[in-house]
Design an enzyme around this catalytic site. Structure first.
Site, PDB file in Angstrom:
ATOM      1  N   HIS A   1       0.809  -1.233   0.000  1.00 14.43           N
ATOM      2  CA  HIS A   1       0.000   0.000   0.000  1.00 14.43           C
ATOM      3  C   HIS A   1       0.834   1.270   0.000  1.00 14.43           C
ATOM      4  CE1 HIS A   1      -3.678  -2.385   1.734  1.00 14.43           C
ATOM      5  NE2 HIS A   1      -3.405  -2.668   0.489  1.00 14.43           N
TER       6      HIS A   1
ATOM      7  N   ASN B   1      -3.229 -13.073  15.879  1.00  7.54           N
ATOM      8  CA  ASN B   1      -4.103 -11.904  16.040  1.00  7.54           C
ATOM      9  C   ASN B   1      -4.811 -12.037  17.383  1.00  7.54           C
ATOM     10  OD1 ASN B   1      -6.233  -9.926  15.745  1.00  7.54           O
ATOM     11  ND2 ASN B   1      -5.957 -10.065  13.529  1.00  7.54           N
ATOM     12  N   PRO B   2      -4.787 -10.993  18.214  1.00  2.36           N
ATOM     13  CA  PRO B   2      -5.475 -11.110  19.511  1.00  2.36           C
ATOM     14  C   PRO B   2      -6.983 -11.293  19.365  1.00  2.36           C
ATOM     15  CG  PRO B   2      -4.424  -8.934  19.280  1.00  2.36           C
ATOM     16  CD  PRO B   2      -4.116  -9.701  18.037  1.00  2.36           C
TER      17      PRO B   2
HETATM   18  P1  NAD Z   1      -7.138  -3.434  10.268  1.00  3.86           P
HETATM   19  O1  NAD Z   1      -7.115  -2.134  11.010  1.00  3.86           O
HETATM   20  O2  NAD Z   1      -8.308  -3.763   9.455  1.00  3.86           O
HETATM   21  O3  NAD Z   1      -6.922  -4.627  11.270  1.00  3.86           O
HETATM   22  C1  NAD Z   1      -5.939  -4.591  12.253  1.00  3.86           C
HETATM   23  C2  NAD Z   1      -5.903  -5.964  12.887  1.00  3.86           C
HETATM   24  O4  NAD Z   1      -4.862  -5.970  13.844  1.00  3.86           O
HETATM   25  C3  NAD Z   1      -7.185  -6.366  13.610  1.00  3.86           C
HETATM   26  O5  NAD Z   1      -7.605  -7.650  13.157  1.00  3.86           O
HETATM   27  C4  NAD Z   1      -6.752  -6.428  15.080  1.00  3.86           C
HETATM   28  O6  NAD Z   1      -7.417  -7.445  15.810  1.00  3.86           O
HETATM   29  C5  NAD Z   1      -5.278  -6.716  14.955  1.00  3.86           C
HETATM   30  N1  NAD Z   1      -4.446  -6.303  16.083  1.00  3.86           N
HETATM   31  C6  NAD Z   1      -4.651  -5.274  16.954  1.00  3.86           C
HETATM   32  N2  NAD Z   1      -3.637  -5.222  17.844  1.00  3.86           N
HETATM   33  C7  NAD Z   1      -2.774  -6.218  17.510  1.00  3.86           C
HETATM   34  C8  NAD Z   1      -1.531  -6.662  18.039  1.00  3.86           C
HETATM   35  N3  NAD Z   1      -0.951  -6.081  19.103  1.00  3.86           N
HETATM   36  N4  NAD Z   1      -0.911  -7.717  17.439  1.00  3.86           N
HETATM   37  C9  NAD Z   1      -1.477  -8.325  16.367  1.00  3.86           C
HETATM   38  N5  NAD Z   1      -2.658  -7.959  15.835  1.00  3.86           N
HETATM   39  C10 NAD Z   1      -3.292  -6.909  16.392  1.00  3.86           C
HETATM   40  O7  NAD Z   1      -5.779  -3.428   9.466  1.00  3.86           O
HETATM   41  P2  NAD Z   1      -5.406  -4.041   8.082  1.00  3.86           P
HETATM   42  O8  NAD Z   1      -6.095  -5.353   7.907  1.00  3.86           O
HETATM   43  O9  NAD Z   1      -3.953  -3.990   7.997  1.00  3.86           O
HETATM   44  O10 NAD Z   1      -6.045  -3.018   6.993  1.00  3.86           O
HETATM   45  C11 NAD Z   1      -6.259  -1.659   7.210  1.00  3.86           C
HETATM   46  C12 NAD Z   1      -5.653  -0.747   6.164  1.00  3.86           C
HETATM   47  O11 NAD Z   1      -5.214   0.435   6.794  1.00  3.86           O
HETATM   48  C13 NAD Z   1      -4.460  -1.280   5.458  1.00  3.86           C
HETATM   49  O12 NAD Z   1      -4.732  -1.164   4.120  1.00  3.86           O
HETATM   50  C14 NAD Z   1      -3.262  -0.404   5.812  1.00  3.86           C
HETATM   51  O13 NAD Z   1      -2.638   0.074   4.645  1.00  3.86           O
HETATM   52  C15 NAD Z   1      -3.851   0.785   6.498  1.00  3.86           C
HETATM   53  N6  NAD Z   1      -3.166   1.160   7.768  1.00  3.86           N
HETATM   54  C16 NAD Z   1      -1.811   1.058   7.938  1.00  3.86           C
HETATM   55  C17 NAD Z   1      -1.210   1.403   9.156  1.00  3.86           C
HETATM   56  C18 NAD Z   1       0.280   1.316   9.341  1.00  3.86           C
HETATM   57  O14 NAD Z   1       1.016   1.497   8.383  1.00  3.86           O
HETATM   58  N7  NAD Z   1       0.765   1.017  10.563  1.00  3.86           N
HETATM   59  C19 NAD Z   1      -1.985   1.837  10.214  1.00  3.86           C
HETATM   60  C20 NAD Z   1      -3.354   1.955  10.005  1.00  3.86           C
HETATM   61  C21 NAD Z   1      -3.936   1.601   8.790  1.00  3.86           C
END
Ligand code: NAD
Length: 253
Positions: free
Chosen positions: A133, A227-228
């Site tokens: 992304h 995944n938690p």
């Molecule tokens: P999502 O927000 O849909 O899902 C996040 C997942 O992470 C959830 O299933 C949740 O249960 C899990 N989670 C929460 N805490 C956790 C932990 N400590 N350890 C492991 N898992 C944990 O995210 P997604 O599926 O990646 O998709 C969302 C979109 O948003 C993506 O396309 C991404 O590009 C973008 N995004 C990126 C970032 C980043 O770069 N860090 C941050 C926010 C959103």
């Protein structure tokens, strides 16, 4: 020959991972949660609380108000530079190191735009790595498509302009846009041939990234989820561990 099959799922998952000659990993926002980077929805607080992700991360939003979209990304960029990779990112570098040392294949596809895998050292040992992304650290000339790193947040004026004098947009794949074809094809191939796919910290809902896991499931590879929370992948994965990314990845080492 006597094959010992442990009843401990973690031990069995570790054995599968150790013997796999090709490993593909998909990570999502959850792997960066323990670095203090909120998931997209969690970041929509304060001034941004009245927005939906689509209001800020789409070509329409950018056409309507490029400055506002840039302000949102400039804030995210600042947050990300303050964050540090955690034991989840680091554990994946160690898995890559071991796999490359054993002359196995290793591929990491991330949906994250925070660049923390790169900062942890992913790709350093010769494994393949793709940011599906895009990356917050970069911007793209709207006319020539050339990609440039952004200056430090304190020097960033939005919207930024390229050396050619054209306005630049964030180097991010927005809702409704195609993923970079080359990176996605490489990922698809890697997941198809993976003996083990690790799926960490993603809701497995955002397409087409989530479809990568189907490639491994179709070809009979072992899918290990960390995944938690339970996701709609959990029932289809051979192993699904209700653990945080940092704990889960370290437990597999
Ligand atoms: P999502 O927000 O849909 O899902 C996040 C997942 O992470 C959830 O299933 C949740 O249960 C899990 N989670 C929460 N805490 C956790 C932990 N400590 N350890 C492991 N898992 C944990 O995210 P997604 O599926 O990646 O998709 C969302 C979109 O948003 C993506 O396309 C991404 O590009 C973008 N995004 C990126 C970032 C980043 O770069 N860090 C941050 C926010 C959103």
């Amino acid at each position: 020959m006597f094959n010992f099959v442990s009843s401990d799922p973690l031990k069995r998952a570790r054995q599968e991972l150790n013997k796999a000659t090709s490993v593909a990993v998909l990570t999502g926002a959850g792997i960066s949660a323990e670095s203090g980077i909120p998931t997209f929805r969690d970041a929509l607080t304060g001034h941004w609380a009245r927005f939906n992700p689509e209001d800020l991360a789409s070509p329409d939003a950018y056409a309507r108000d490029p400055e506002m979209v840039w302000q949102w990304y400039a804030e995210r960029y600042k947050d990300v530079l303050k964050a540090k990779p955690n034991a989840g990112h680091q554990g994946l570098v160690e898995i890559e190191r071991r796999k490359m040392h054993a002359k196995h294949k290793f591929f990491l596809a991330t949906q994250n735009v925070d660049g923390l895998h790169t900062r942890a050292g992913s790709g350093r040992h010769g494994g393949d790595y793709v940011e599906l992304h895009g990356n917050l650290k970069f911007a793209r000339d709207e006319q020539t498509e050339e990609v440039y790193p952004l200056p430090q947040p304190e020097d960033l004026k939005v919207p930024p302009f390229s050396p050619a004098g054209h306005r630049m947009r964030p180097h991010i794949v927005w809702f409704g846009e195609m993923l970079p074809a080359n990176g996605f094809q490489r990922a698809k191939h890697a997941f198809r041939e993976a003996k083990v796919a690790l799926v960490i910290g993603t809701s497995s809902l955002v397409q087409p990234a989530a479809s990568l896991i189907q490639e491994t499931l179709y070809t009979g590879g072992t899918v290990i989820e960390i995944n938690p929370e339970e996701t709609h992948l959990s029932d289809h994965a051979a192993f699904s561990f209700r653990m945080t990314a940092a704990k889960g990845v370290q437990a597999l080492l």
